[in-house]
Design a protein around this motif. Structure first.
Motif, PDB file in Angstrom:
ATOM      1  N   ASP A 102       0.830  -1.215   0.000  1.00 29.55           N
ATOM      2  CA  ASP A 102       0.000   0.000   0.000  1.00 29.55           C
ATOM      3  C   ASP A 102       0.863   1.263   0.000  1.00 29.55           C
ATOM      4  N   HIS A 103       1.923   1.247   0.813  1.00 32.68           N
ATOM      5  CA  HIS A 103       2.776   2.431   0.912  1.00 32.68           C
ATOM      6  C   HIS A 103       3.531   2.671  -0.391  1.00 32.68           C
ATOM      7  N   LEU A 104       4.036   1.596  -0.991  1.00 29.04           N
ATOM      8  CA  LEU A 104       4.737   1.746  -2.269  1.00 29.04           C
ATOM      9  C   LEU A 104       3.779   2.259  -3.344  1.00 29.04           C
ATOM     10  N   PRO A 155       6.626  -5.496  -3.229  1.00 31.82           N
ATOM     11  CA  PRO A 155       5.790  -6.364  -4.061  1.00 31.82           C
ATOM     12  C   PRO A 155       6.276  -6.319  -5.510  1.00 31.82           C
ATOM     13  N   LEU A 156       6.117  -7.429  -6.216  1.00 33.23           N
ATOM     14  CA  LEU A 156       6.644  -7.534  -7.572  1.00 33.23           C
ATOM     15  C   LEU A 156       5.596  -7.119  -8.605  1.00 33.23           C
ATOM     16  N   GLU A 157       6.064  -6.463  -9.638  1.00 33.41           N
ATOM     17  CA  GLU A 157       5.224  -6.074 -10.763  1.00 33.41           C
ATOM     18  C   GLU A 157       5.370  -7.112 -11.878  1.00 33.41           C
ATOM     19  N   LYS A 158       4.592  -6.931 -12.934  1.00 35.44           N
ATOM     20  CA  LYS A 158       4.585  -7.904 -14.033  1.00 35.44           C
ATOM     21  C   LYS A 158       5.978  -8.098 -14.626  1.00 35.44           C
ATOM     22  N   LYS A 209      -6.277  -3.188  -5.201  1.00 37.65           N
ATOM     23  CA  LYS A 209      -6.210  -1.759  -4.874  1.00 37.65           C
ATOM     24  C   LYS A 209      -5.407  -0.968  -5.900  1.00 37.65           C
ATOM     25  N   HIS A 210      -4.227  -1.488  -6.239  1.00 38.46           N
ATOM     26  CA  HIS A 210      -3.357  -0.763  -7.164  1.00 38.46           C
ATOM     27  C   HIS A 210      -3.320  -1.402  -8.549  1.00 38.46           C
ATOM     28  N   GLY A 211      -3.580  -2.710  -8.616  1.00 35.69           N
ATOM     29  CA  GLY A 211      -3.658  -3.399  -9.890  1.00 35.69           C
ATOM     30  C   GLY A 211      -2.339  -3.681 -10.568  1.00 35.69           C
ATOM     31  N   ILE A 212      -1.221  -3.448  -9.886  1.00 36.30           N
ATOM     32  CA  ILE A 212       0.087  -3.642 -10.536  1.00 36.30           C
ATOM     33  C   ILE A 212       1.003  -4.605  -9.786  1.00 36.30           C
ATOM     34  N   PHE A 213       0.631  -4.996  -8.562  1.00 35.20           N
ATOM     35  CA  PHE A 213       1.500  -5.844  -7.750  1.00 35.20           C
ATOM     36  C   PHE A 213       0.969  -7.272  -7.697  1.00 35.20           C
TER      37      PHE A 213
END
Length: 342
Positions: A228-230, A282-285, A321-325
């Motif tokens: 969430d913070h990132l 957290p890792l992204e695509k 929430k962010h859709g990227i992690f």
């Protein structure tokens, strides 16, 4: 070469002589001679052990514990994805600790935090591999698993005694021991109360040296907080690679202290025994794709983009929430790739 062989034979003979006569010294050898012989025998034994036993078996010395922090730096850069903070600060912390063992006044204590699949265990394995010749199989590396080793909250006092005994015995045998506590969030609260004093300054009155040791805690605690913070920082215009350790450490310390688990309300935190709180982002695509490519290479196969895209599409869930992690990071990819190519 000839003189070295003679020296070795001499010390071997002297060592055997001391062993045979030591119990009879009081009767057959005057005190000064006995003391001199014992001293020379001890020196001979040290030389003998270093030149023979420690060449073939693991000893608490630089041969078995070389502390290859350069190797650690290379391996983290090559094999750990999306963790610029970990790659930078873990190497710095390990290098500072190993390069100043003579000046160290307390053990190095680090707490890893992050969601599953972000690399906590992977990095711990690389640390053991770089610091010890036998890696995580070293007898000086001690690993504890939360659910397996400490399953019952009602037995917390028993577990505290067990941890105390293991740490004290291990440090007596080798001050350069590494202790890894995995699944800390699954451990009973209060389990580390004894450990807090053992990992602090001036821990042992009996002269046992704890200043060269390393303690690492691995926990999923605060994984969602990190995500969430990132996400908030990135939405505010900050690039992922621009984030700093100071952006996360206060958050991790607070979460670890308040969330249920082995670190909850512990004096390890209250007494500031933990030197670094390390966030595994957290890792992204793009990071998950690198993990997939690594799995293909591990099978000696060229990465197949079509298969990787299919795995991403059908198996990877991203946070709502962010859709990227990625919620699971790289956790399940090994089996996904194995199934796809066999």
């Amino acid at each position: 070469m000839h003189s070295n062989r003679i020296r070795t034979l001499y010390f071997n003979f002297l060592y055997i002589f001391i062993i045979l006569c030591y119990t009879d010294c009081a009767n057959g050898i005057e005190p000064f001679t006995a003391t001199l012989a014992v001293g020379m025998g001890a020196a001979g034994y040290g030389f003998f052990k270093d030149q023979t036993y420690c060449r073939f078996y693991e000893c608490c010395d630089e041969r078995s514990i070389p502390g290859l922090t350069r190797s650690l730096e290379y391996n983290l850069q090559q094999h750990v994805y999306g963790q610029h903070l970990v790659n930078r600060h873990i190497v710095q912390a390990m290098s500072a600790h190993f390069n100043n063992l003579g000046k160290s006044r307390k053990p190095l204590v680090i707490s890893f935090h992050g969601q599953p699949g972000t690399g906590k265990n992977f990095v711990a394995e690389h640390i053991a591999k770089a610091l010890y010749t036998r890696g995580s199989e070293s007898k000086f590396v001690h690993k504890f698993l939360g659910r397996a080793d400490f399953p019952e909250a009602k037995l917390v006092d028993t577990y505290k005694r067990q941890i105390n005994d293991v740490v004290r015995t291990s440090l007596s045998n080798c001050p350069r021991s590494l202790f890894i506590f995995d699944e800390v969030d699954k451990m009973p609260s209060g389990i580390f109360e004894t450990l807090a004093s053992l990992a602090d300054y001036n821990a042992f009155a009996d002269g046992t040296d704890n200043t060269k040791a390393i303690f690492i805690f691995l926990s999923n605690t605060a994984g969602v907080h990190i995500s969430d913070h990132l996400g908030t920082l990135m939405k505010g215009g900050k690039l992922r690679e621009e984030t700093r350790l100071s952006d996360f450490e206060p958050l991790l310390q607070k979460a670890a202290y308040n969330i249920e688990g082995g670190l909850q309300k512990t004096s390890l935190i209250e007494s500031h025994v933990i030197d670094h709180y390390m966030p595994f982002l957290p890792l992204e695509k793009s990071h998950v794709m690198k993990c997939l490519e690594a799995e293909f290479r591990r099978w000696n196969r060229l990465p197949d983009k079509a298969i990787m895209d299919e795995i991403i599409r059908t198996s990877i869930i991203f946070d709502p929430k962010h859709g990227i992690f990625s919620i699971s990071g790289c956790k399940t990819l090994e089996k996904k790739v194995a199934m796809a190519i066999n």
